[in-house]
Design a protein around this motif. Structure first.
Motif, PDB file in Angstrom:
ATOM      1  N   LYS A   1       0.970  -1.272  -0.046  1.00 57.28           N
ATOM      2  CA  LYS A   1       0.044  -0.099  -0.141  1.00 57.28           C
ATOM      3  C   LYS A   1       0.921   1.303  -0.108  1.00 57.28           C
ATOM      4  CE  LYS A   1      -3.677   2.283   2.430  1.00 57.28           C
ATOM      5  NZ  LYS A   1      -4.512   2.266   3.360  1.00 57.28           N
TER       6      LYS A   1
ATOM      7  N   PRO B   1       0.228   8.202  -7.975  1.00 57.10           N
ATOM      8  CA  PRO B   1       0.083   9.707  -8.546  1.00 57.10           C
ATOM      9  C   PRO B   1       0.890   9.687 -10.032  1.00 57.10           C
ATOM     10  CG  PRO B   1       0.560   9.825  -6.266  1.00 57.10           C
ATOM     11  CD  PRO B   1       0.636   8.241  -6.428  1.00 57.10           C
TER      12      PRO B   1
ATOM     13  N   ARG C   1      -4.120  17.009  -3.255  1.00 56.99           N
ATOM     14  CA  ARG C   1      -4.390  16.029  -4.234  1.00 56.99           C
ATOM     15  C   ARG C   1      -5.572  15.015  -3.629  1.00 56.99           C
ATOM     16  NH1 ARG C   1      -2.995  10.671  -4.733  1.00 56.99           N
ATOM     17  NH2 ARG C   1      -3.155   9.782  -6.625  1.00 56.99           N
ATOM     18  N   GLU C   2      -5.580  14.898  -2.277  1.00 53.88           N
ATOM     19  CA  GLU C   2      -6.421  13.974  -1.796  1.00 53.88           C
ATOM     20  C   GLU C   2      -7.789  14.498  -1.605  1.00 53.88           C
ATOM     21  OE1 GLU C   2      -6.073  10.414  -0.970  1.00 53.88           O
ATOM     22  OE2 GLU C   2      -3.955  10.957  -2.061  1.00 53.88           O
ATOM     23  N   THR C   3      -7.927  15.932  -1.359  1.00 58.45           N
ATOM     24  CA  THR C   3      -9.001  16.690  -1.032  1.00 58.45           C
ATOM     25  C   THR C   3      -9.654  16.656  -2.510  1.00 58.45           C
ATOM     26  OG1 THR C   3      -7.834  18.184   0.477  1.00 58.45           O
ATOM     27  CG2 THR C   3      -9.913  18.912  -0.596  1.00 58.45           C
TER      28      THR C   3
ATOM     29  N   GLU D   1      -1.309   8.178 -12.558  1.00 66.61           N
ATOM     30  CA  GLU D   1      -2.538   9.055 -12.845  1.00 66.61           C
ATOM     31  C   GLU D   1      -1.988  10.110 -13.561  1.00 66.61           C
ATOM     32  OE1 GLU D   1      -4.604  10.480  -9.132  1.00 66.61           O
ATOM     33  OE2 GLU D   1      -5.463   8.489  -9.148  1.00 66.61           O
TER      34      GLU D   1
ATOM     35  N   MET E   1       0.145  16.878  -1.795  1.00 65.40           N
ATOM     36  CA  MET E   1      -0.548  15.590  -1.387  1.00 65.40           C
ATOM     37  C   MET E   1      -1.831  15.876  -0.574  1.00 65.40           C
ATOM     38  SD  MET E   1       1.603  13.402  -2.695  1.00 65.40           S
ATOM     39  CE  MET E   1       0.274  12.138  -2.248  1.00 65.40           C
ATOM     40  N   VAL E   2      -1.974  16.995   0.220  1.00 59.84           N
ATOM     41  CA  VAL E   2      -3.052  17.323   0.616  1.00 59.84           C
ATOM     42  C   VAL E   2      -4.298  17.825  -0.409  1.00 59.84           C
ATOM     43  CG1 VAL E   2      -4.552  18.964   2.484  1.00 59.84           C
ATOM     44  CG2 VAL E   2      -2.179  17.623   3.012  1.00 59.84           C
TER      45      VAL E   2
ATOM     46  N   LYS F   1      -9.399  14.642  -5.041  1.00 62.82           N
ATOM     47  CA  LYS F   1     -10.017  13.302  -5.232  1.00 62.82           C
ATOM     48  C   LYS F   1     -11.312  12.901  -4.434  1.00 62.82           C
ATOM     49  CE  LYS F   1      -7.358   9.585  -6.146  1.00 62.82           C
ATOM     50  NZ  LYS F   1      -7.368   9.426  -7.581  1.00 62.82           N
ATOM     51  N   GLU F   2     -11.151  13.437  -3.296  1.00 63.80           N
ATOM     52  CA  GLU F   2     -12.308  12.884  -2.388  1.00 63.80           C
ATOM     53  C   GLU F   2     -13.694  13.643  -2.663  1.00 63.80           C
ATOM     54  OE1 GLU F   2     -13.778  13.422   2.241  1.00 63.80           O
ATOM     55  OE2 GLU F   2     -11.631  13.919   1.540  1.00 63.80           O
TER      56      GLU F   2
ATOM     57  N   GLU G   1       1.071   3.949  -2.929  1.00 64.03           N
ATOM     58  CA  GLU G   1       0.559   5.345  -2.588  1.00 64.03           C
ATOM     59  C   GLU G   1       1.601   6.425  -3.248  1.00 64.03           C
ATOM     60  OE1 GLU G   1       0.335   5.517   1.688  1.00 64.03           O
ATOM     61  OE2 GLU G   1      -1.592   5.119   1.613  1.00 64.03           O
TER      62      GLU G   1
END
Length: 533
Positions: free
Chosen positions: A137, A145, A213-215, A148, A210-211, A217-218, A141
């Motif tokens: 995992k 990226p 990107r995750e925001t 993508e 990174m923050v 994507k969510e 991770e």
């Protein structure tokens, strides 16, 4: 260390089990004890046992009930049932809970030891698998990226080379056939709709990427590309192309909420443009729409449908057929161009049965655009002003659709054939260059990477071209040259096999002999002897 919880309402049984376990396993195990089911459930929350030795018959909450309760929150616990009764009475319920084994009282020490060893192996394997899964995992991770970003690049920036994004879709488990592009840009402030200090803001966003990107994507479920200056491209998969007005409004509202959250997280200001839904092969159009939208000054979030970003088409116009036709032209696909050209002529004749001027003009428009593509691809090396002389007069002279169709198909075929010929000429040139390089260097260390650098294209593409053109890979081609050289030297000279081996490009005579025998069915010595005989 393995944690073992012993649950039995008889103190002597608990002590006996403790003695046998400590005698057999020493400090390998950490023990905890419960005298009833309720205590066992409570201890599980703090002790977190790997293995539970559970007595079935206890006052209050019995063993089966306690195991059922423990299993709800601790699915990896290994249960071993202790019972003074026939175990078959509890078999079905125990199977449902996932009991590893049954021990009948009084407990036999060897049987207990063997059962615990089996349980401890199971615990160890489970923990090792969990560690491996965590390592995988963590690696994913880091890799996802990049995958993508590669997908974003392949869809939007790879020109007509569209095959590779199918592999990315498989890797990223994207099943949808449609999607749209969102472009997000950042700045220090927004003044009259324009972002300020975009360079410095892009550097600052890199620290929060990174923050960010995750925001994103969510909020969108999209594929997030790499940060380019102050811009990020997001591809959002969709199940269908048609989008209702309410869906568009919802996208805008959701994106506004997303930008507010990003601004709170980073201290930057953001704008976003949203393109229309397209099939993947036309995603570049959605990107252009999103890019134009984000540069509008009227708001922070603009959907392409809210502004005029591109030409609209009448509902009955075959826009997809037109795209497929010119995609085929660009790709040098002769057969595809012929098929789509025929279909378009069929549509025009069905739409307008009479050969009106608008039909003649449309045919000329397509022919001129196909020729323009041929010019831009270098398939027509010299532009001459008089090349299209007579087109208008010829079109006006046609009296039937059949005459127009013949001319149209002929001119479209000329353009695509020139493009295909240019592509084949380039392929042949590259492959011939590579073959010449191999012939001159086969007696040395020769790698695909070195050869690709020589001809100026990527190793992967060179390998693909070589295989398609020659029918064999470059390694097999090189080996054939080396073997032909070795056979000629063995039959025509008295040089030593070691010398011939070296000059054929092999440093190890034993390896050379194995390859030679595999290729010819004889060792070098046998081959030379046969020639001399």
């Amino acid at each position: 260390m393995t944690r073992i919880l012993i649950c039995d309402d008889e103190g002597i049984v608990r002590q006996s089990l403790q003695f046998m376990i400590e005698k057999a396993f020493g400090e390998e195990c950490e023990l905890e004890f419960a005298r009833n089911g309720r205590t066992a459930i409570e201890l599980t929350e703090t002790f977190h046992p790997d293995i539970v030795l559970m007595d079935i018959q206890m006052p209050g909450i019995n063993g089966l009930e306690a195991m059922q309760e423990i299993r709800r929150e601790h699915r990896h616990v290994v249960f071993i049932v202790l019972t003074a009764y026939d175990k078959f009475e509890y078999t079905q319920k125990s199977i449902d809970i996932g009991v590893l084994s049954y021990l009948t009282k009084p407990i036999n020490r060897d049987e207990l030891t063997d059962t615990l060893r089996k349980a401890m192996r199971q615990v160890k394997e489970r923990k090792e698998k969990a560690r491996n899964d965590l390592r995988i995992k963590e690696k994913l991770e880091a890799v996802v990226p990049m995958i993508e970003s590669g997908f974003v690049y392949s869809v939007l920036l790879a020109g007509n080379e569209k095959e590779e994004y199918a592999a990315y879709r498989e890797l990223l488990n994207i099943e949808e056939d449609f999607g749209y592009v969102m472009v997000i840009e950042c700045g220090e402030e927004i003044r009259r709709g324009e972002l300020s200090n975009t360079v410095g803001s892009g550097i600052k966003l890199q620290k929060h990427y990174m923050v960010f990107r995750e925001t994103v994507k969510e909020a969108t479920g999209g594929i997030v590309g790499a940060l380019m200056a102050n811009k990020v491209i997001v591809l959002v998969p969709c199940g269908e192309e048609a989008q209702e007005y309410t869906q568009r409004v919802m996208k805008v509202d959701n994106t506004r909420a997303l930008l507010r959250k990003l601004e709170q997280q980073t201290g930057l200001r953001f704008k976003a443009g949203i393109g229309t839904v397209k099939a993947w092969k036309y995603m570049e159009e959605s990107y252009n729409e999103a890019l134009e939208s984000v540069h509008q000054t009227v708001g922070k979030v603009i959907h392409a449908k809210d502004i005029t970003t591109s030409c609209g088409y009448a509902e009955d116009y075959p826009v997809e057929l037109e795209k497929e036709l010119f995609d085929a032209v660009k790709e040098g696909n002769i057969e595809g161009t012929r098929v789509y050209s025929e279909k378009f002529m069929d549509w025009m004749q069905g739409h307008e049965p009479e050969l009106k001027p608008v039909v003649r003009l449309k045919a000329m428009e397509f022919v001129l655009f196909a020729e323009h593509i041929a010019y831009s691809h270098g398939a027509i090396t010299e532009y001459r002003f008089e090349d299209r002389e007579g087109y208008m007069e010829l079109l006006l002279s046609f009296h039937s659709y059949q005459e127009l169709r013949s001319w149209f198909l002929k001119k479209m075929d000329e353009s695509v054939s020139r493009i295909a010929g240019k592509q084949q000429m380039k392929t042949d040139s590259v492959v011939e260059h590579a073959k010449q390089y191999i012939r001159e260097h086969f007696n040395g260390e020769l790698s695909l990477e070195e050869m690709a650098r020589e001809v100026g294209i990527s190793p992967y593409y060179l390998s693909k071209l070589f295989k398609e053109t020659e029918g064999i890979g470059y390694i097999e081609y090189t080996t054939k040259l080396r073997m032909d050289y070795a056979k000629e030297q063995l039959s025509a000279t008295d040089r030593s096999i070691k010398e011939i081996c070296r000059d054929a490009g092999y440093q190890d005579p034993n390896y050379f002999s194995r390859i030679f025998k595999k290729w010819t069915g004889m060792t070098p010595t046998e081959y030379r002897g046969g020639m001399q005989g």
